[in-house]
Write an enzyme that holds these catalytic residues in place. Structure first.
Site, PDB file in Angstrom:
ATOM      1  N   LYS A   7       1.278   3.899  -2.909  1.00 27.77           N
ATOM      2  CA  LYS A   7       0.572   5.252  -2.869  1.00 27.77           C
ATOM      3  C   LYS A   7       2.014   6.328  -2.995  1.00 27.77           C
ATOM      4  O   LYS A   7       1.945   7.367  -3.516  1.00 27.77           O
ATOM      5  CB  LYS A   7       0.113   5.681  -1.653  1.00 27.77           C
ATOM      6  CG  LYS A   7      -1.059   4.757  -1.276  1.00 27.77           C
ATOM      7  CD  LYS A   7      -2.277   5.388  -2.307  1.00 27.77           C
ATOM      8  CE  LYS A   7      -3.487   4.824  -2.066  1.00 27.77           C
ATOM      9  NZ  LYS A   7      -4.822   5.173  -2.916  1.00 27.77           N
ATOM     10  N   TYR A  18       0.780  -1.343  -0.053  1.00 25.62           N
ATOM     11  CA  TYR A  18      -0.061   0.265  -0.340  1.00 25.62           C
ATOM     12  C   TYR A  18       0.821   1.208  -0.005  1.00 25.62           C
ATOM     13  O   TYR A  18       0.634   2.096  -0.731  1.00 25.62           O
ATOM     14  CB  TYR A  18      -0.948  -0.004   1.133  1.00 25.62           C
ATOM     15  CG  TYR A  18      -1.939   1.342   1.271  1.00 25.62           C
ATOM     16  CD1 TYR A  18      -3.145   1.104   0.498  1.00 25.62           C
ATOM     17  CD2 TYR A  18      -1.673   2.076   2.249  1.00 25.62           C
ATOM     18  CE1 TYR A  18      -3.937   2.057   0.673  1.00 25.62           C
ATOM     19  CE2 TYR A  18      -2.639   3.077   2.287  1.00 25.62           C
ATOM     20  CZ  TYR A  18      -3.808   3.167   1.262  1.00 25.62           C
ATOM     21  OH  TYR A  18      -4.837   4.418   1.197  1.00 25.62           O
TER      22      TYR A  18
END
Ligand code: NAD
Length: 277
Positions: A177, A173
C-alpha cells in the site's frame, strides 16, 4: 449529483459481497454511469481461497441486481496479477461500452498476515502482485485507452491507512500500500498532460469480508473478544466509529467528478481523523 451520467467506470475486486468495490459500483450506478464489475472469479494458487474472493457467481448476481433496477453493468473475470488478463479486461470493456473514463483500482489481498519472520515468499508475492502490480497493470492499460480517447480520465487507487503508517503482522500489505502511493504520485505527474488525474483513497478499518477476517486475526493476537477488539478501534477514533463502505464510495464519486478537477496525486484519508498526514 456529480454530473457523471453515461461515464464508463471499471471497478476491480468488485464482486465480493459487502465489499468496498460493491459499494463503489452501486454509487456510480446511482450517478447514471455504465459499470464494469471485475474480480478474480475463482481462487487460484495456494494463497487464494474461495472464502476470501469475489466469485463469478457473485459478479453475475450483482450484474442482475443492477439490471433489475434499470442500470447498465457487465461482469468480467480478471486476475489483476497477469497482464494478458488485464489487457483482455480493457479490450472487452471497450468492445462493450466503447470507452473507459474512470478506473477504480480496488482489488486487494488483506488476509495473508503473519509475523515478518514467517512470511512465505508465495504469500509475499500474492499480496504485492495483487495490490501493487495489479494496480500498475490496470493503470497502464486504462491510461493507454484514455490517452487514445483524448478526453482525460480519472484513476482512483484504493490504498489504505497502511499506506501511511506501519502495522504489525502486515509487512507485505503495508509495503504494497505504501507502493501504491508512490505509483499514484508518479502516474499523476506523468499523466497530467493528458488530463488524466490519478488519486488514492486511504481508508482505515471497515468491517467488510476482509475487515472481518482482520478483526478475528487481531482480536486473537491481542487476547480480546471480537467485540472488545472492535470497540477498542472505535475508542481511538476521533469520530468514534469505524469506516463504512459508503464513506469510500462517496469519496470515489467526488474524486472522479469535475468537483475534483484540480486534484491529482492526492492520497485522501477517509479515516474519521485517525490518520491525518
Ligand atoms: N476493509 C478495510 O478495512 C480496508 C481498509 C483500507 C483499505 N482496504 C482496501 O480496500 C480494497 C477492498 O477491500 P475490501 O475490504 O472491500 O475487501 P474484499 O475482500 O471484500 O475485496 C477485495 C476484492 O479483491 C479481489 N481480489 C483479490 N485478489 C485479486 C486478484 N488477484 N485479481 C482480482 N481481484 C482480486 C477479491 O476477490 C475481493 O473481491 C482492498 O484493496 C483493501 O486493501 C480495505
Amino acid at each position: 449529483m456529480y454530473n457523471l451520467t453515461d461515464k464508463v467506470v471499471l471497478v476491480t475486486g468488485a464482486g465480493r459481497r459487502n465489499g468496498i468495490g460493491e459499494a463503489v459500483v452501486w454509487r456510480f450506478i446511482t450517478e447514471g454511469c455504465r459499470v464494469v464489475i471485475s474480480d478474480i472469479g475463482s481462487a487460484k494458487g495456494t494463497s487464494f481461497s474461495n472464502d476470501h474472493i469475489g466469485t463469478t457467481d457473485d459478479m453475475n448476481r450483482l450484474v442482475e441486481a443492477i439490471a433489475a433496477q434499470g442500470g447498465q453493468a457487465i461482469g468480467i473475470a480478471c486476475d489483476v496479477r497477469f497482464e494478458n488478463e488485464v489487457e483482455h479486461l480493457f479490450a472487452r470493456t471497450i468492445e462493450t461500452f466503447g470507452r473507459i473514463d474512470i478506473l477504480i483500482n480496488n482489488a486487494g489481498v488483506g488476509y495473508l498476515m503473519e509475523a515478518v519472520t514467517n512470511v512465505s515468499e508465495s504469500d509475499w508475492d500474492a499480496v504485492l502482485d495483487t495490490n501493487l502490480k495489479g494496480t500498475f497493470l490496470c493503470t497502464k492499460h486504462a491510461a493507454r485507452h484514455m490517452i487514445r480517447q483524448g478526453q482525460g480520465g480519472s484513476i482512483i487507487n484504493i490504498a489504505s491507512q497502511a499506506a501511511k503508517s506501519g502495522f504489525p503482522f502486515a509487512a507485505a500489505y503495508t509495503a504494497s500500500k505504501h507502493g501504491v502511493l508512490g505509483l499514484t504520485r508518479s502516474n499523476a505527474v506523468e499523466l497530467g498532460q493528458y488530463g488524466i488525474r490519478v488519486n488514492a483513497v486511504c481508508p482505515n478499518h471497515i468491517t467488510t469480508g476482509l475487515g472481518h477476517w482482520q478483526n478475528q486475526y487481531f482480536s486473537n493476537k491481542l487476547g480480546l473478544s471480537y467485540d472488545d477488539y472492535l470497540q477498542s478501534i472505535k475508542d481511538r477514533n476521533p469520530l468514534g466509529r469505524t469506516g463504512l463502505v459508503e464513506d469510500v464510495a462517496k469519496t470515489c464519486a467526488f474524486l472522479a467528478s469535475d468537483q475534483a478537477a484540480y486534484i491529482t496525486g492526492e492520497a485522501m484519508n477517509v479515516s474519521g481523523g485517525e490518520e491525518y498526514h
